[in-house]
Design an enzyme around this catalytic site. Structure first.
Site, PDB file in Angstrom:
ATOM      1  N   ASN A   4       4.600  50.091  12.766  1.00 23.65           N
ATOM      2  CA  ASN A   4       4.276  51.314  13.445  1.00 23.65           C
ATOM      3  C   ASN A   4       5.194  52.293  12.653  1.00 23.65           C
ATOM      4  O   ASN A   4       5.660  52.204  11.416  1.00 23.65           O
ATOM      5  CB  ASN A   4       4.777  51.622  14.831  1.00 23.65           C
ATOM      6  N   HIS A  59      -1.737  52.852  20.551  1.00 21.29           N
ATOM      7  CA  HIS A  59      -0.913  53.000  21.729  1.00 21.29           C
ATOM      8  C   HIS A  59      -1.519  52.333  23.058  1.00 21.29           C
ATOM      9  O   HIS A  59      -1.629  53.009  23.872  1.00 21.29           O
ATOM     10  CB  HIS A  59      -0.311  54.344  21.947  1.00 21.29           C
ATOM     11  N   ASN A 117       4.154  59.510  21.588  1.00 20.64           N
ATOM     12  CA  ASN A 117       4.314  58.068  20.992  1.00 20.64           C
ATOM     13  C   ASN A 117       5.168  57.106  21.870  1.00 20.64           C
ATOM     14  O   ASN A 117       6.289  57.786  22.312  1.00 20.64           O
ATOM     15  CB  ASN A 117       5.017  58.061  19.633  1.00 20.64           C
ATOM     16  N   TYR A 177       9.173  45.927  21.893  1.00 17.67           N
ATOM     17  CA  TYR A 177      10.083  46.572  22.403  1.00 17.67           C
ATOM     18  C   TYR A 177      10.644  46.284  23.587  1.00 17.67           C
ATOM     19  O   TYR A 177      11.848  45.908  23.891  1.00 17.67           O
ATOM     20  CB  TYR A 177       9.982  48.207  22.544  1.00 17.67           C
ATOM     21  N   GLY A 178       9.816  46.125  24.759  1.00 19.13           N
ATOM     22  CA  GLY A 178      10.024  45.346  26.064  1.00 19.13           C
ATOM     23  C   GLY A 178      10.929  44.122  25.958  1.00 19.13           C
ATOM     24  O   GLY A 178      12.044  43.760  26.563  1.00 19.13           O
ATOM     25  N   GLU A 221       7.392  34.101  20.361  1.00 13.90           N
ATOM     26  CA  GLU A 221       6.542  35.087  19.507  1.00 13.90           C
ATOM     27  C   GLU A 221       5.440  34.168  18.757  1.00 13.90           C
ATOM     28  O   GLU A 221       5.791  33.286  18.017  1.00 13.90           O
ATOM     29  CB  GLU A 221       7.842  35.574  18.520  1.00 13.90           C
ATOM     30  N   PHE A 243       7.032  54.004  22.074  1.00 15.18           N
ATOM     31  CA  PHE A 243       7.918  53.018  22.100  1.00 15.18           C
ATOM     32  C   PHE A 243       9.295  53.449  22.609  1.00 15.18           C
ATOM     33  O   PHE A 243       9.938  52.473  23.186  1.00 15.18           O
ATOM     34  CB  PHE A 243       7.999  52.331  20.705  1.00 15.18           C
ATOM     35  N   GLY A 256       4.738  47.559  27.472  1.00  8.61           N
ATOM     36  CA  GLY A 256       4.008  48.770  27.719  1.00  8.61           C
ATOM     37  C   GLY A 256       2.965  48.679  28.717  1.00  8.61           C
ATOM     38  O   GLY A 256       2.299  49.604  29.090  1.00  8.61           O
ATOM     39  N   GLY A 302       5.284  45.509  17.486  1.00 11.07           N
ATOM     40  CA  GLY A 302       4.787  46.807  16.862  1.00 11.07           C
ATOM     41  C   GLY A 302       5.736  47.476  16.007  1.00 11.07           C
ATOM     42  O   GLY A 302       5.327  48.236  15.025  1.00 11.07           O
ATOM     43  N   GLU A 317       0.494  64.480  15.588  1.00 11.96           N
ATOM     44  CA  GLU A 317       1.637  63.953  14.398  1.00 11.96           C
ATOM     45  C   GLU A 317       0.778  64.230  13.206  1.00 11.96           C
ATOM     46  O   GLU A 317      -0.410  63.951  13.096  1.00 11.96           O
ATOM     47  CB  GLU A 317       1.767  62.420  14.706  1.00 11.96           C
TER      48      GLU A 317
END
Ligand code: FDA
Length: 500
Positions: free
Chosen positions: A114, A441, A479, A15-16, A35, A481, A469, A110, A356
């Site tokens: 996820n 997480h 959660n 995500y970041g 990556e 993200f 994160g 992730g 959840e």
């Protein structure tokens, strides 16, 4: 050998990293994304890109000979895991002394593995964990931006009430209701229209085909369907896969030089190389980015890095548990792998649990209601560098998980009492009812405002940034993200305005 130079390097593609790469590319900055996992775009012999959870194969896990699923057993039987061939698979379970950490491997990090739950945290809790961030601006601008970019959507309420896909969630809601607990609908990046068509038998099944933790073949807007193609579409971002950043150093003129290792999908090392850049962004995740910085400090490459490196690590209070349902309370053979409902006790100051309602996509009736509870405690661990193995070690004691278990237990004891039910003791390989020896997480290690400044610039060095994160001190209460993405959007906007 020739040492390539690029103005900006982004390590990772979660995500970041993906957010940062898109904004760099849009601003015209030539950017290289590195990556360690593969690009998941090619179907295997079975015509699918990813395996399901029932018959996982080599694609499921990152270089393992046996899968390591979170639900280890059913009726204590080892029915879940399978022997597999070592391969650059999509899910990794990193083992530390008293805590395991699940992470995604591949382009999208992730987001590939996820549950897609896209939750914006409550503002007062966000202000508590990141007091130096302008919350007004986050909730007005960056959270909406992240939600839009990620393709977050919500389940149709009328359909939810009568579908088969969420029978398990409606049952858990009724049980929670009997104990006086409310539930909240949880937005997701899984396309709920696609899910409706899956249930109607019109399209290939994914969320209804026991696909989650080893990837989704359809329906899910993972980062390789959102931020990453947008980044590459700018024409300024290139992606290099199966490339792990081992270490980096800084030269006298400020240039960063990264040492990279290229592997093939079977793990064979294909070469070690170097790449140089001016701006370096770490988006390798909580463990990944913290390890790289710790290694840089402890080996003397970047000795001025903060003494607070590795601190404030937490598992976001993850506690998994199952309840045993009465024989007449079936959860159904059809279960959406993408959760859409949570038991919401966050307003309770003593036990602020957000649980959840999770599927058990076993393809058989298990009479289990499963939950991933996100609890809130002040317990934090620490990531350290182990020189002997040249790798990160996570310092977290099992006892530190007890306050989270106590919070979850307080809620679910009441639910069990109101329904005459009990906990399942057969799901986690032994007899425990509460499993929190792993987390989905991982958060913290390079905390914003401590190891970095208030915008992710690493203290002690210029043009070095953290964007994932690891910036968040151990907990988001929901959660994470959406928070990671929104924070990355905020930080890169400032960095582009001031540092380029
Ligand atoms: P992230 O971990 O996504 O990405 C890091 C990337 O860097 C990875 O692709 C990794 O391979 C790569 N990398 C690491 N080290 C490297 C190196 N040295 N060189 C090159 N590359 C390197 N969250 C949520 O909000 N809703 C949900 O429903 C769920 N559900 C869920 C289920 C499961 C099974 C898991 C494992 C996780 C979740 N999560 C979740 C958590 C969520 O996925 C997680 O918080 C984010 O992916 C973290 O984003 P980051 O940007 O921090 O890193």
């Amino acid at each position: 050998a020739e040492r390539p130079y690029v103005p900006a390097v982004v390590i990772g593609s979660g995500y970041g990293a993906a957010t940062t790469a898109l904004r760099l590319g849009s601003a015209g900055v030539p950017t290289l994304m590195l990556e360690m996992g593969r690009l998941w775009d090619t179907a295997g012999a079975d015509g699918k890109i990813f395996p399901d959870m029932i018959q996982p194969d080599h694609r499921s896990m990152w270089f393992r000979t046996r899968t390591e699923a979170p639900l280890a057993s059913i009726l204590w039987l080892d029915l879940v895991n399978r022997d597999i061939k070592p391969y650059a698979g999509v899910l990794d379970r990193m083992h530390f002394d008293e805590m395991d950490v699940y992470v995604g491997r591949g382009v999208g990090g992730g987001s590939l593995v996820n549950g897609g739950m896209a939750v914006t945290p409550e503002r007062d809790y966000f202000e508590e964990i990141l007091p130096r961030v302008d919350a007004e601006q986050m909730y007005r601008r960056y959270f909406p931006l992240a939600n839009r970019m990620l393709g977050v959507n919500s389940v149709d309420r009328d359909w939810f009430e009568q579908c088969d896909s969420y029978g398990y969630a409606r049952l858990s809601r009724a049980h929670a209701d009997r104990a006086g607990f409310g539930t909240t609908f949880v937005p997701n990046v899984y396309d709920f229209d696609y899910l409706q068509r899956e249930e109607a038998g019109e399209v290939p099944k994914s969320a209804l085909g026991s696909e989650v933790i080893y990837g989704n073949n359809y329906g899910k807007r993972s980062l390789d369907k959102s931020y990453i193609p947008a980044a590459i579409g700018t024409g300024n971002v290139t992606l290099q896969t199966l490339t792990r950043v081992r270490s980096f150093r800084q030269e006298a003129d400020g240039t960063y030089v990264l040492t990279t290792e290229r592997i093939d999908e079977l793990g064979e090392v294909r070469g070690v190389g170097e790449v140089a850049c001016k701006h370096l962004f770490l988006g390798a995740g909580s463990l990944g980015s913290t390890e790289l910085l710790l290694r840089a400090r402890e080996t003397g490459a970047l000795p001025e890095l903060s003494g607070e490196l590795g601190e404030q690590w937490g598992p976001n209070g993850n506690v998994m548990l199952g309840r045993a349902n009465h024989p007449w309370d079936t959860t159904g053979l059809v279960q959406s792998g993408m959760p859409a409902l949570g038991i919401d006790n966050r307003a309770d100051p003593v036990n602020p649990v957000f649980a959840e309602i999770a599927p058990v996509p076993a393809g058989i009736e298990t009479w289990a209601s499963l939950y991933l509870a996100i609890t809130r405690t002040r317990e934090r661990g620490r990531i350290e560098y182990d020189a002997a193995t040249d790798s990160a070690r996570l310092r977290w004691q099992e006892s530190q998980g007890q306050p989270g278990i106590d919070q979850a237990k307080a809620v679910f004891d009441l639910i069990n009492r109101a329904n005459g039910t009990s906990y399942r003791h057969d799901l986690f390989g032994d007899t425990r009812a509460f499993e929190n020896r792993f987390t989905y997480h991982p958060l913290g290690g390079n905390v914003l405002g401590r190891v970095t400044d208030d915008f992710g610039r690493v203290r002690g060095y210029s043009n070095l940034y953290v964007t994932d994160g690891s910036l968040i001190p151990g907990s988001t209460g929901v959660n994470p993200f959406v928070t990671i993405t929104a924070l990355a959007e905020r930080n890169i906007e400032r960095v582009l305005a001031e540092d380029f």
